[in-house]
Write an enzyme that holds these catalytic residues in place. Structure first.
Site, PDB file in Angstrom:
ATOM      1  N   PHE A 138      75.960 108.571  13.605  1.00  0.00           N
ATOM      2  CA  PHE A 138      76.692 107.618  12.755  1.00  0.00           C
ATOM      3  C   PHE A 138      77.679 108.396  11.912  1.00  0.00           C
ATOM      4  CE2 PHE A 138      77.468 105.268   8.845  1.00  0.00           C
ATOM      5  CZ  PHE A 138      77.825 104.022   9.351  1.00  0.00           C
ATOM      6  N   ASP A 237      78.576 116.966  10.140  1.00  0.00           N
ATOM      7  CA  ASP A 237      78.643 115.764   9.305  1.00  0.00           C
ATOM      8  C   ASP A 237      77.441 115.777   8.369  1.00  0.00           C
ATOM      9  OD1 ASP A 237      78.618 113.290   8.138  1.00  0.00           O
ATOM     10  OD2 ASP A 237      78.915 112.150   9.970  1.00  0.00           O
ATOM     11  N   LYS A 266      78.334 110.873  -0.260  1.00  0.00           N
ATOM     12  CA  LYS A 266      77.077 110.371  -0.812  1.00  0.00           C
ATOM     13  C   LYS A 266      76.612 111.118  -2.054  1.00  0.00           C
ATOM     14  CE  LYS A 266      75.249 108.071   3.344  1.00  0.00           C
ATOM     15  NZ  LYS A 266      75.236 106.699   2.852  1.00  0.00           N
TER      16      LYS A 266
END
Length: 423
Positions: A138, A237, A266
């Site tokens: 993702f 990532d 995040k």
């Protein structure tokens, strides 16, 4: 008094259904690892805003840093009148990032911006366009990020043709070995895209939405070797794995493999919108002035929060704390696997405080229960625990408590989860 039901009705009238929510509770306040809804009910938070508030909700040092910055200015646009805390945060990340040689950093607002800009930089550095990602991965919901994401529903199904030159290799899970994955990649080079056309390979050190599957060290080593041989950029990532969540500042540090570029987001902002790309300096400088940026990228408020987050991680030893949390959670899950009074669950998997476990079709079975995790998470919410599901089939319960959570509160939350697992 406002109610969750009233707000749900207002939401239905005002907000499109395309943005989903994991729970039907509406937040009123949060502190540390606890959250209260608009009806005053308390919840223990094992989601942390999807691994955003690793240092806990409203950590005093984050609040103090942002208030101090707010007293000076809230926005100028780094492309208009730059400011020191952007530079200071870049310096901190450049020093800490597991890269070869000098590093440079640029900041944005969202994780999808980070992954897409990492690809832009890789394309500029190599003069190539191809991107290889992995099934189950993702990388965000914007168009290129959706194309790189290795799951069709709901991320691609309705949105027509995806950007081209994006390919997917099988991730080693569910009977697929590392050798299988690398063999498939080599076959892709032979049959689908010549490696001389590939700008980047992007991979998560631990798959997030894909079910908290740890990327094997051997796969990362194989990717590093092929990237070096063919002049391809390796992108880690770290949007969900970064900033102490796995027991290291960056998740890829567990493998010893050094990427060329790292996308971050995040937890870096501690609750404020902040993302970025850290990379080898000569790669980062491939893009001409004006080719990168964004109006709100590297907001001074978010950069102030980011510097405070790094301070808290260091001063409160949150990497070590993540390891302790993971140990407590894994031991508890191990005790659930053999209990006949609970729904069937599999062994814990993950690193540090990024732990998941699968719902199974039966005791002793290795076949996962599609959608089973969502049902458990809904029961947990009813019991007073916020916890999320993930996995390609919706089979995994993922545990992401703030790293500042106390042992007592962590065990109270695990007690509530056990209650939700009652058969």
């Amino acid at each position: 008094m406002k109610s969750n039901k009233d707000l749900a009705a207002r939401r239905a009238a005002a907000v499109p259904v395309g943005v989903g929510s994991a729970t039907a509770i509406y937040a009123d306040k949060a502190e540390g690892a606890e959250l209260w809804d608009v009806e005053g009910r308390r919840y223990i938070d094992f989601a942390a805003g999807i691994a955003v508030v690793n240092v806990g909700h409203r950590h005093p040092r984050i609040i103090e840093a942002v208030q101090s910055q707010l007293g000076r200015f809230s926005h100028t646009g780094f492309q208009v009148a730059p400011y020191e805390n952007y530079i200071a945060l870049a310096e901190r990340l450049n020093e800490a990032a597991p890269l070869d040689g000098q590093a440079k950093s640029i900041f944005f607002t969202t994780g999808a911006e980070a992954t897409e800009n990492a690809v832009k930089i890789a394309r500029a550095a190599t003069g190539r366009s191809g991107v290889i990602a992995f099934t189950g991965g993702f990388h965000g919901r914007t168009l290129l990020a959706s194309a790189m994401t290795g799951k069709t529903n709901p991320y691609k199904t309705q949105f027509g043709t995806m950007p081209g030159d994006v390919f997917h290799a099988p991730f080693p899970a569910r009977g697929i070995s590392v050798a299988d994955s690398l063999r498939a990649l080599d076959l892709m080079f032979a049959a689908d895209v010549d490696p001389s056309r590939v700008a980047a390979i992007i991979i998560e050190p631990i798959q997030g939405e894909g079910g908290f599957r740890v990327t094997p060290k051997e796969l990362l080593e194989g990717l590093r070797e092929r990237c070096t041989r063919h002049g391809i950029m390796l992108i880690a990532d770290e949007v969900q794995t970064g900033f102490a969540r796995t027991g290291k500042l960056f998740g890829i540090e567990h493998s010893g493999v050094k990427p060329d570029l790292i996308s971050v987001a995040k937890a870096l902002g501690g609750g404020f919108p902040l993302s970025g790309v850290v990379g080898r300096a000569e790669v980062m400088d491939s893009v001409r002035p004006g080719g990168l940026g964004g109006t709100y990228g590297g907001s001074p408020l978010a950069c102030a929060a980011g510097l405070a987050v790094l301070d808290v991680i260091e001063s409160e030893k949150l990497c070590e704390r993540a390891e302790r949390i993971g140990q407590i959670v894994s031991e508890r899950v191990a005790g659930w696997t053999s209990r006949s009074d609970l729904v069937p669950v599999g062994k814990a998997h993950g690193l540090g405080a990024m732990i998941g476990f699968d719902l199974l079709k039966g005791h002793g079975s290795e076949e996962v229960e599609a959608g089973g995790a969502g049902r458990v998470c809904a029961k947990a919410t009813e019991a007073g625990l916020i916890v999320l599901s993930c996995g390609v089939l919706g089979e995994t319960v993922r545990l992401l408590p703030p790293l500042t959570i106390s042992d007592d509160l962590l065990n109270e939350g695990l007690d509530l989860l056990e209650k939700a697992l009652k058969a």
